[in-house]
Design an enzyme around this catalytic site. Structure first.
Site, PDB file in Angstrom:
ATOM      1  N   ASP A 149      38.704  33.296  31.372  1.00  0.00           N
ATOM      2  CA  ASP A 149      39.280  34.392  30.441  1.00  0.00           C
ATOM      3  C   ASP A 149      37.761  34.878  29.977  1.00  0.00           C
ATOM      4  O   ASP A 149      37.401  34.929  28.681  1.00  0.00           O
ATOM      5  CB  ASP A 149      39.980  33.942  29.290  1.00  0.00           C
ATOM      6  CG  ASP A 149      40.811  35.125  28.904  1.00  0.00           C
ATOM      7  OD1 ASP A 149      40.758  36.154  29.335  1.00  0.00           O
ATOM      8  OD2 ASP A 149      41.773  34.967  28.053  1.00  0.00           O
ATOM      9  N   LYS A 208      40.629  30.518  36.896  1.00  0.00           N
ATOM     10  CA  LYS A 208      40.214  31.934  36.431  1.00  0.00           C
ATOM     11  C   LYS A 208      39.775  31.875  34.955  1.00  0.00           C
ATOM     12  O   LYS A 208      40.677  31.499  34.145  1.00  0.00           O
ATOM     13  CB  LYS A 208      41.377  33.010  36.460  1.00  0.00           C
ATOM     14  CG  LYS A 208      41.222  34.235  35.775  1.00  0.00           C
ATOM     15  CD  LYS A 208      40.469  35.116  36.422  1.00  0.00           C
ATOM     16  CE  LYS A 208      40.489  36.405  35.758  1.00  0.00           C
ATOM     17  NZ  LYS A 208      39.661  36.411  34.775  1.00  0.00           N
ATOM     18  N   GLU A 253      43.702  30.280  32.090  1.00  0.00           N
ATOM     19  CA  GLU A 253      44.408  31.732  32.497  1.00  0.00           C
ATOM     20  C   GLU A 253      44.911  31.751  33.841  1.00  0.00           C
ATOM     21  O   GLU A 253      46.131  32.398  33.900  1.00  0.00           O
ATOM     22  CB  GLU A 253      43.161  32.742  32.406  1.00  0.00           C
ATOM     23  CG  GLU A 253      43.965  34.138  32.596  1.00  0.00           C
ATOM     24  CD  GLU A 253      42.903  35.331  32.529  1.00  0.00           C
ATOM     25  OE1 GLU A 253      43.012  36.296  32.893  1.00  0.00           O
ATOM     26  OE2 GLU A 253      41.610  35.031  32.224  1.00  0.00           O
TER      27      GLU A 253
END
Length: 197
Positions: free
Chosen positions: A28, A26, A161
């Protein structure tokens, strides 16, 4: 061009570890849909705004792709030299010329709607579309199967993240999906921002 709504992950506390799941880092960044229809390129936000004038490198890269009609799902990111996305740099607007598009799904290509295909086939189509690797657009790498929990620990150790895990056999569906699970690194600054990006 048809209307495309975003598929949104549900929040999870543990990473799925079955063989039916794919796991992605993931980043950011800002969630965007990259749409090309002939010479027209649009970057559409979750709120429906067109940010193509904001990120010229992404638009330029999209125009270099041979296929003139496609819709991609992904994130606008500013990557540091370590390969980690820098949301503060993105948010500051001082680095708009450095913003790249991290593509993680393909919704349409060459006039065909691909959303009904399973994710594994969409990933194959996405990798083929971006095989020439135009600078400014890249495919988000993923891992298959039961590596999810180990990958999540590694992502946390690197200061990333978190992970998004997706069922490899599912179509792309608009709205919140239980087949996309987002697990965040609890020590990452994004935890304080909620689900803005």
């Amino acid at each position: 061009m048809r209307s495309f709504e975003f598929c949104l992950p549900t929040k999870g506390t543990t990473v799925p570890n079955g063989s039916d799941w794919l796991h992605e880092i993931k980043y950011d960044g800002y969630r965007l849909r990259l749409e090309r229809d002939g010479d027209r390129v649009r970057l559409i936000t979750r709120g429906g705004y067109n940010w193509s004038s904001r990120y010229p490198w992404i638009v330029e890269a999209a125009r270099k792709i041979r296929q003139k009609h496609f819709v991609l799902d992904g994130e606008a990111v500013v990557l540091g030299v370590d390969g980690v996305s820098d949301c503060n740099a993105l948010h500051s607007r001082k680095h708009d010329h450095e913003v790249q598009f991290c593509a993680f799904d393909i919704l349409a290509e060459g006039g065909d709607d691909l959303r009904t295909l399973p994710l594994s086939l969409r990933k194959t189509n996405l990798e083929r579309l971006l095989a020439q690797r135009p600078e400014g657009v890249f495919v988000n790498p993923f891992e298959r199967g039961e590596l999810g929990p180990d990958l999540f620990r590694a992502a946390c150790n690197m200061g990333l993240e978190g992970l998004v895990s997706k069922r490899r056999d599912r179509p792309y569906q608009a709205g919140r999906s239980r087949y996309w699970v987002k697990v965040k690194n609890r020590s990452h600054p994004a935890m304080d921002r909620g689900d803005m990006f």
